[in-house]
Design a protein around this motif. Structure first.
Motif, PDB file in Angstrom:
ATOM      1  N   GLU A 114      -0.438  -4.104 -11.027  1.00 57.78           N
ATOM      2  CA  GLU A 114       0.261  -3.695 -12.366  1.00 57.78           C
ATOM      3  C   GLU A 114       0.783  -4.601 -13.815  1.00 57.78           C
ATOM      4  O   GLU A 114      -0.415  -4.647 -13.993  1.00 57.78           O
ATOM      5  CB  GLU A 114       0.998  -2.134 -12.660  1.00 57.78           C
ATOM      6  N   GLU A 115       2.411  -5.564 -12.974  1.00 56.98           N
ATOM      7  CA  GLU A 115       2.788  -5.890 -13.958  1.00 56.98           C
ATOM      8  C   GLU A 115       1.628  -7.200 -13.797  1.00 56.98           C
ATOM      9  O   GLU A 115       1.669  -8.527 -14.958  1.00 56.98           O
ATOM     10  CB  GLU A 115       4.310  -6.119 -13.544  1.00 56.98           C
ATOM     11  N   LEU A 116       1.486  -7.715 -12.336  1.00 59.83           N
ATOM     12  CA  LEU A 116       1.077  -8.871 -12.828  1.00 59.83           C
ATOM     13  C   LEU A 116      -0.409  -8.983 -12.607  1.00 59.83           C
ATOM     14  O   LEU A 116      -0.803 -10.537 -12.574  1.00 59.83           O
ATOM     15  CB  LEU A 116       1.429  -9.921 -10.655  1.00 59.83           C
ATOM     16  N   LYS A 117      -1.257  -8.027 -12.897  1.00 52.52           N
ATOM     17  CA  LYS A 117      -2.995  -8.132 -12.239  1.00 52.52           C
ATOM     18  C   LYS A 117      -2.980  -8.998 -11.382  1.00 52.52           C
ATOM     19  O   LYS A 117      -4.106  -9.226 -11.503  1.00 52.52           O
ATOM     20  CB  LYS A 117      -2.881  -8.872 -14.017  1.00 52.52           C
ATOM     21  N   LYS A 118      -3.134  -8.722 -10.497  1.00 52.86           N
ATOM     22  CA  LYS A 118      -3.196 -10.217  -9.430  1.00 52.86           C
ATOM     23  C   LYS A 118      -3.894  -8.626  -7.990  1.00 52.86           C
ATOM     24  O   LYS A 118      -3.541  -9.029  -7.190  1.00 52.86           O
ATOM     25  CB  LYS A 118      -2.583 -10.796  -8.672  1.00 52.86           C
ATOM     26  N   LYS A 119      -4.281  -7.945  -8.460  1.00 50.79           N
ATOM     27  CA  LYS A 119      -5.058  -7.098  -7.004  1.00 50.79           C
ATOM     28  C   LYS A 119      -6.131  -7.645  -6.164  1.00 50.79           C
ATOM     29  O   LYS A 119      -6.325  -7.725  -5.348  1.00 50.79           O
ATOM     30  CB  LYS A 119      -5.361  -5.513  -7.887  1.00 50.79           C
ATOM     31  N   ASP A 120      -6.372  -8.812  -6.597  1.00 48.10           N
ATOM     32  CA  ASP A 120      -7.898  -9.177  -5.976  1.00 48.10           C
ATOM     33  C   ASP A 120      -7.136 -10.377  -4.897  1.00 48.10           C
ATOM     34  O   ASP A 120      -7.987 -11.172  -4.184  1.00 48.10           O
ATOM     35  CB  ASP A 120      -8.770  -9.596  -7.370  1.00 48.10           C
ATOM     36  N   LYS A 121      -5.549 -10.380  -5.585  1.00 42.26           N
ATOM     37  CA  LYS A 121      -5.164 -11.760  -4.689  1.00 42.26           C
ATOM     38  C   LYS A 121      -4.975 -10.793  -3.076  1.00 42.26           C
ATOM     39  O   LYS A 121      -3.234 -11.514  -2.849  1.00 42.26           O
ATOM     40  CB  LYS A 121      -4.725 -12.802  -5.159  1.00 42.26           C
ATOM     41  N   ILE A 122      -5.163 -10.168  -2.746  1.00 39.07           N
ATOM     42  CA  ILE A 122      -4.108  -9.269  -1.454  1.00 39.07           C
ATOM     43  C   ILE A 122      -4.519  -9.507  -0.518  1.00 39.07           C
ATOM     44  O   ILE A 122      -5.702  -9.664  -0.086  1.00 39.07           O
ATOM     45  CB  ILE A 122      -4.048  -7.534  -1.248  1.00 39.07           C
ATOM     46  N   LEU A 123      -3.589  -9.264   0.847  1.00 37.75           N
ATOM     47  CA  LEU A 123      -4.511 -10.745   2.316  1.00 37.75           C
ATOM     48  C   LEU A 123      -3.706  -9.323   2.857  1.00 37.75           C
ATOM     49  O   LEU A 123      -2.304  -8.621   3.168  1.00 37.75           O
ATOM     50  CB  LEU A 123      -3.644 -11.224   2.658  1.00 37.75           C
ATOM     51  N   ILE A 124      -4.450  -8.310   3.215  1.00 41.12           N
ATOM     52  CA  ILE A 124      -3.680  -7.365   4.825  1.00 41.12           C
ATOM     53  C   ILE A 124      -3.715  -8.186   6.269  1.00 41.12           C
ATOM     54  O   ILE A 124      -4.771  -8.427   6.559  1.00 41.12           O
ATOM     55  CB  ILE A 124      -5.332  -6.153   4.937  1.00 41.12           C
ATOM     56  N   THR A 125      -2.459  -8.366   6.695  1.00 40.86           N
ATOM     57  CA  THR A 125      -2.237  -9.018   7.968  1.00 40.86           C
ATOM     58  C   THR A 125      -1.755  -7.264   8.949  1.00 40.86           C
ATOM     59  O   THR A 125      -0.993  -6.586   8.940  1.00 40.86           O
ATOM     60  CB  THR A 125      -1.348  -9.761   7.990  1.00 40.86           C
ATOM     61  N   HIS A 126      -2.858  -7.079   9.375  1.00 40.73           N
ATOM     62  CA  HIS A 126      -2.706  -5.876  10.758  1.00 40.73           C
ATOM     63  C   HIS A 126      -2.703  -5.808  11.315  1.00 40.73           C
ATOM     64  O   HIS A 126      -2.811  -6.554  12.782  1.00 40.73           O
ATOM     65  CB  HIS A 126      -4.496  -5.215  10.337  1.00 40.73           C
ATOM     66  N   LEU A 127      -0.901  -5.345  11.699  1.00 41.07           N
ATOM     67  CA  LEU A 127       0.178  -5.740  12.672  1.00 41.07           C
ATOM     68  C   LEU A 127      -0.399  -4.801  14.048  1.00 41.07           C
ATOM     69  O   LEU A 127       0.217  -4.641  15.098  1.00 41.07           O
ATOM     70  CB  LEU A 127       1.243  -5.857  12.866  1.00 41.07           C
ATOM     71  N   ASP A 128      -0.218  -3.272  13.593  1.00 41.86           N
ATOM     72  CA  ASP A 128      -0.166  -2.132  14.055  1.00 41.86           C
ATOM     73  C   ASP A 128      -0.325  -0.760  13.355  1.00 41.86           C
ATOM     74  O   ASP A 128      -0.240  -1.315  12.530  1.00 41.86           O
ATOM     75  CB  ASP A 128       1.288  -2.177  14.803  1.00 41.86           C
ATOM     76  N   ASP A 129      -0.333   0.157  14.216  1.00 36.13           N
ATOM     77  CA  ASP A 129      -1.383   1.614  13.659  1.00 36.13           C
ATOM     78  C   ASP A 129      -3.107   1.485  13.166  1.00 36.13           C
ATOM     79  O   ASP A 129      -3.424   0.460  13.419  1.00 36.13           O
ATOM     80  CB  ASP A 129       0.152   2.181  12.363  1.00 36.13           C
ATOM     81  N   LYS A 130      -3.151   2.224  12.037  1.00 33.46           N
ATOM     82  CA  LYS A 130      -4.775   2.225  12.256  1.00 33.46           C
ATOM     83  C   LYS A 130      -4.504   2.400  10.792  1.00 33.46           C
ATOM     84  O   LYS A 130      -3.999   2.518   9.546  1.00 33.46           O
ATOM     85  CB  LYS A 130      -4.630   4.269  12.279  1.00 33.46           C
ATOM     86  N   ILE A 131      -6.253   1.553  10.626  1.00 31.50           N
ATOM     87  CA  ILE A 131      -7.086   1.189   9.114  1.00 31.50           C
ATOM     88  C   ILE A 131      -8.377   1.563   9.621  1.00 31.50           C
ATOM     89  O   ILE A 131      -9.299   1.087  10.465  1.00 31.50           O
ATOM     90  CB  ILE A 131      -6.584   0.177   8.690  1.00 31.50           C
ATOM     91  N   ASN A 132      -8.714   3.060   8.782  1.00 38.24           N
ATOM     92  CA  ASN A 132      -9.906   3.959   9.318  1.00 38.24           C
ATOM     93  C   ASN A 132     -10.852   2.970   7.852  1.00 38.24           C
ATOM     94  O   ASN A 132     -10.151   3.394   6.709  1.00 38.24           O
ATOM     95  CB  ASN A 132      -9.446   5.055   9.153  1.00 38.24           C
ATOM     96  N   LEU A 133     -12.272   3.044   9.114  1.00 36.50           N
ATOM     97  CA  LEU A 133     -13.232   2.774   7.465  1.00 36.50           C
ATOM     98  C   LEU A 133     -13.973   3.542   7.497  1.00 36.50           C
ATOM     99  O   LEU A 133     -14.530   4.165   8.792  1.00 36.50           O
ATOM    100  CB  LEU A 133     -13.360   1.071   7.568  1.00 36.50           C
ATOM    101  N   GLN A 134     -15.191   3.871   6.558  1.00 35.63           N
ATOM    102  CA  GLN A 134     -15.955   4.224   6.659  1.00 35.63           C
ATOM    103  C   GLN A 134     -16.898   2.962   7.231  1.00 35.63           C
ATOM    104  O   GLN A 134     -17.000   2.262   6.606  1.00 35.63           O
ATOM    105  CB  GLN A 134     -16.298   4.986   5.459  1.00 35.63           C
ATOM    106  N   GLU A 135     -18.292   3.398   7.647  1.00 36.17           N
ATOM    107  CA  GLU A 135     -18.956   3.207   9.008  1.00 36.17           C
ATOM    108  C   GLU A 135     -20.018   2.108   7.871  1.00 36.17           C
ATOM    109  O   GLU A 135     -20.358   1.331   8.143  1.00 36.17           O
ATOM    110  CB  GLU A 135     -19.497   3.998   9.769  1.00 36.17           C
TER     111      GLU A 135
END
Length: 934
Positions: free
Chosen positions: A90-111
């Motif tokens: 919101e403040e820095l307006k950088k949502k396009d520069k987020i990197l997700i590093t998935h270590l554990d648990d679930k991230i569910n995607l639509q096929e």
């Protein structure tokens, strides 16, 4: 930016050490190869403050370019992490520069859409739902244990390479090359350090030895004093020797004087020789050639052209420039038509792709890799599932005959059975390596061949039914007979054995004098064929009586396959040849064309073609006469596996270059011969009734839809920059850097010259109604002409070369794009309406949307921009790594296609979401068109 990345996570016992290892490895990776080290901010402790977002954290976020979110449940529930995300977006307006590093648990995607299913996701905080609806840049580390967080682990190192390259703004391939260079540099540094240490040790020991010598010398001085008289005698003898040396020096002085004179004479001779060379007349080249020389020249051209067409033409051009008389046949374009085209490339595996299999239902396929995973794909390239669980490389993957199950075998000594959507059914464990596996014809049973000289018979759920024991050598293969009554095994003990379904041995056949590498039954169940290391293959009756001997190979024969009709046999050998035989053993054709060992050869489903793949990186197609009809180029490392789709219309390949590629065989391309220099332009008329081609000799050729030559237009005196057909297909416009454009009828008759530009013309079009011509020039102007070559209007206002010109569909507005990055909108009379600013350098193409509401531009600044007609930027498309050469709307205006010098094309939604990256080209893409089918 002070930091390249900010790592956001919740400190906990389970993952804290892994986050720190990730942080350290990102800093360490290829560190010495960059001037600026990779600075990363990660909280070593959970900072405390009366505010949810401490000042130190806020400062670090302000100073960071990327936000690395550690995806796992505890981080997801952290109020501080939520505050960090909110501030970043919101403040820095950088949502396009987020990197997700998935270590554990679930991230569910639509096929289908890859949108995040938030109800089934517990590793991402709900606040992210406000900012992203589709998974952004993502890496999967859920497979990694604490011990795996080490750069010596190849799979983990690949992940670090991907993250590092992304935040440094380079490709993973470039990053990998940089890291390899760093490793080599480190080795050199270590070597120099070792050498330096050795030299230091030598010096130390030398000093100790010198001190020892000094002590010893003091004793020697005392002794020398006693022997003074003897030394005086020796000095007298030395003086006599010195007198002799003086005489020798006098002689050497005389020799030096002589040598100096000789040198002067030699220089004089060289000077005279050079003067004589200048007086010689050049030898005149004879232009007379006999028939034998002509044929030799043609053969030389053909052989060179097969390897490198462009290089061959350069060779012969240079010969022509040097005054050699060349015959027309030598310069004839000799390129052959390619039968196949690359449909798309799968690039998601992190290691070499080892095996591929097509579903019998023709709706999907599966790829297996040394990255320990297999992936299921739809026919259009969309991923269905990733099969995870193996602890080592997967060496084989195959569908069951009904397409409902998938079998994978691995170097971890296990086999796994999955359903067609990637759900695990069972794991088959063993203490021995797996050599081969197959389904029965009805899909109800499975055979797994192990390296411990046993074969296991299982049902389709993975339950063991019997173990076959009896061979004394390694078992290379085990197969079911088509009628499902016999199990056959082939072994290094030179025998073939038949078994029943209870594991009872029924028959042993002494088949060859060396190991049996391969066995296959004919479809009618009456015969079987074997291939052996004794350089032969044999056809057998089902009773075990030898029917035919296939002799002719010079080395081990590693496979022998029946054609679909059972009338021919195809053998593959280590002698780099493939042979086609009748079932009675008569050789029909011998195929040689690969430069390295052939990995396998197979028949097409209809049996009318042969597919071979090799360690030379090529897949080749042959007819049944042994003639090469196609070569599939695109992989840059060894081909490990290849297969036809069940309908025979596609070929699926797997390579050590970490990719799988799908090739279309649906339509054969057409070769058009007639130009004598490279063809640079080829343009179809609107209804495809005509084709125009332009070559380096400034010649344009006009062809009908049957590709018959209509006319040759000796059009221009400089490079032809563009060709355009009128909307009604009755006229053709040729445009050149010779400052002119020429109008012709499609019969090849000259109509008019357009000569008013003072510099080269870059681009030209007809107006939508076909009554006017618009040109864009290097003289910084654009012009509107009538069809007689008269200038109606000149558009002035640009300060550099105008690269492109476009007219709206209703003919009321004009767009121009220039080298300095400027875009201008004009009315039809040539009055400037708007100047667009947003690109940093040359704009290459500009287009109106089909509904005339938007404008799309492509630029060398690595971006494409969608504008409204007021010059406001709607969306900026970023993602290419090099110049964007073209950008165009789909016919319905809902999608955008961009092509680039980074060898890729990309498809985007109108709001800037990347749908797909099209890879496969090995050089830059100059243009691309998006059809309704996408």
């Amino acid at each position: 930016m002070k930091y390249k990345a900010f790592i956001s996570y919740e400190k906990n016992e389970k993952f804290y050490s892994r986050v720190i290892a990730l942080d350290n490895n990102l800093r360490k990776y290829a560190k010495k190869s960059f001037e600026e080290p990779l600075k990363i901010y990660s909280k070593k402790t959970n900072e405390t403050s009366e505010y949810l977002l401490p000042e130190a954290t806020q400062d670090a976020l302000d100073a960071s370019e990327y936000f690395i979110y550690i995806a796992e449940k505890e981080t997801c529930m952290s109020p501080m992490v939520e505050a960090e995300i909110q501030y970043w977006c919101e403040e820095l307006k950088k949502k396009d520069k987020i990197l997700i590093t998935h270590l554990d648990d679930k991230i569910n995607l639509q096929e289908e859409t890859f949108k995040i299913n938030w109800d089934k996701t517990n590793a991402l905080p709900e606040i992210l739902e406000n900012y992203i609806y589709k998974l952004p840049f993502y890496v999967d580390l859920t497979w990694a244990k604490k011990v795996d967080y080490d750069l010596n682990n190849i799979k983990y190192k690949n992940i670090i390479n991907i993250i590092s390259s992304h935040i440094r703004g380079i490709t993973p391939e470039e990053m990998n090359r940089i890291e390899i260079s760093a490793i080599k540099s480190n080795k050199k540094t270590k070597n120099f350090t070792i050498i330096g240490t050795i030299i230091s040790l030598v010096m130390v020991f030398g000093l100790i030895f010198w001190q020892f010598k000094q002590t010893k010398n003091e004793k020697i001085i005392v002794e020398n004093t006693i022997k003074k008289e003897e030394i005086n005698k020796e000095n007298k003898n030395t003086n006599d020797k010195n007198n002799k040396n003086i005489n020798t020096n006098d002689k050497n002085k005389n020799n030096f004087v002589k040598n100096k004179k000789n040198k002067t004479e030699l220089e004089k001779n060289l000077k005279e020789h050079k003067e004589n060379l200048k007086k010689l007349k050049p030898i005149e080249k004879s232009s007379n050639r006999n028939t034998g020389e002509v044929l030799f020249a043609m053969n030389e051209a053909k052989e060179l052209f097969k390897e490198n067409p462009t290089h061959t033409l350069e060779i012969f051009r240079k010969k022509q420039m040097n005054g050699e008389k060349l015959f027309i046949p030598v310069l004839e374009i000799l390129s052959s038509a390619y039968y196949s085209t690359l449909y798309y490339s799968i690039n998601e595996h992190f290691a070499e792709v080892s095996s591929v299999s097509y579903s019998p239902n023709n709706d999907r396929f599966v790829t297996a890799s040394n990255d320990n995973t297999a992936k299921i794909w739809k026919k259009n390239g969309d991923k269905i599932a990733t099969l995870k669980g193996h602890r080592n490389a997967i060496n084989k993957v195959l569908f069951s005959p009904d397409g409902d199950k998938i079998l994978t075998t691995s170097y971890d000594k296990t086999a796994r059975i999955w359903d067609k959507n990637g759900k695990k059914i069972s794991v088959i464990n063993s203490g021995s390596s797996i050599n081969y596996a197959c389904f029965s014809k009805n899909g109800e049973n499975i055979l797994i061949t192990y390296d411990d000289k046993t074969v296991k018979l299982l049902d389709s759920a993975g339950r063991s039914l019997a173990i076959l024991r009896g061979h004394y050598g390694r078992i290379n293969m085990s197969v079911f007979s088509p009628n499902g009554k016999i199990i056959a095994t082939a072994s290094d003990d030179n025998t073939v054995k038949f078994w029943d379904f209870k594991g009872k041995l029924e028959k042993t056949i002494k088949a060859h004098s060396k190991g049996v590498n391969y066995i296959e039954f004919s479809k009618d169940n009456k015969k079987f064929v074997t291939a052996s290391s004794d350089n032969t293959a044999c056809v057998w009756e089902i009773s075990g009586r030898k029917y035919a001997n296939l002799r002719g190979h010079g080395l081990d024969v590693f496979s022998a396959k029946f054609s679909p009709d059972g009338k021919k046999i195809l053998t593959s050998s280590k002698d780099q040849s493939i042979k086609l035989w009748t079932i009675k053993g008569r050789e029909i054709a011998s195929i040689k064309g690969h430069q390295k060992n052939i990995n396998q050869a197979i028949f097409s489903p209809k049996g009318d073609k042969i597919l071979t793949y090799s360690k030379d990186n090529y897949v080749k197609l042959w007819n049944l006469q042994g003639e090469e009809i196609d070569i599939l180029k695109g992989h840059n490392k060894e081909i490990n596996d290849a297969t036809f789709s069940p309908d025979g219309e596609y070929i699926l390949t797997a390579s050590s270059d970490k990719t799988a590629k799908l090739w279309s065989l649906k339509s054969k391309s057409k070769t058009i011969k007639g130009h004598f220099t490279p063809v640079r332009k080829a343009v179809f008329s609107g209804n495809s009734n005509y084709l125009a081609t332009a070559s380096d000799d400034n010649i344009v050729k006009l062809w009908n839809k049957k590709f018959e030559l209509i006319s040759t237009l000796d059009a221009h005196r400089n490079v032809i920059s563009h060709i355009a057909f009128s909307p009604d297909e009755t006229k053709i416009l040729t445009v050149s850097l010779d400052k002119t454009a020429k109008l012709w009828s499609t019969n090849g008759n000259f109509i008019a010259d357009l000569k008013e530009h003072t510099d080269g013309i870059k681009h030209a079009i007809f107006s939508p109604d076909g009554t006017k011509i618009l040109t864009a020039s290097q003289d910084k102007t654009a012009k509107i002409w009538d069809l007689k070559g008269n200038v109606l209007t000149t558009l002035k206002g640009h300060n550099s070369t105008i690269n492109f010109i476009e007219m709206s569909y209703d003919g009321t507005q004009i767009l121009t794009a220039a080298y300095d990055g400027s875009i201008k909108l004009w009315d039809a009379s040539g009055r400037e309406i708007k100047n667009f600013k947003g690109h940093g350098t040359s704009v290459n193409t500009i287009h109106f949307s089909p509904d005339n509401k938007f404008i799309l531009s492509a630029s060398d600044d690595l971006s494409a921009i969608v504008w409204d007609k007021d010059g406001k930027i709607i969306i900026k498309l970023k993602g290419h790594r090099s110049w964007v050469r073209s950008a165009s709307f789909s016919p319905d205006g809902q999608k955008i296609l961009t092509s680039s010098n980074d060898n890729t094309a990309k498809i985007w939604t109108l709001d800037g979401i990347l749908i797909k990256t099209l890879k496969g080209h090995t050089s830059w893409i100059s243009s691309a068109v998006l059809e309704e089918i996408i």
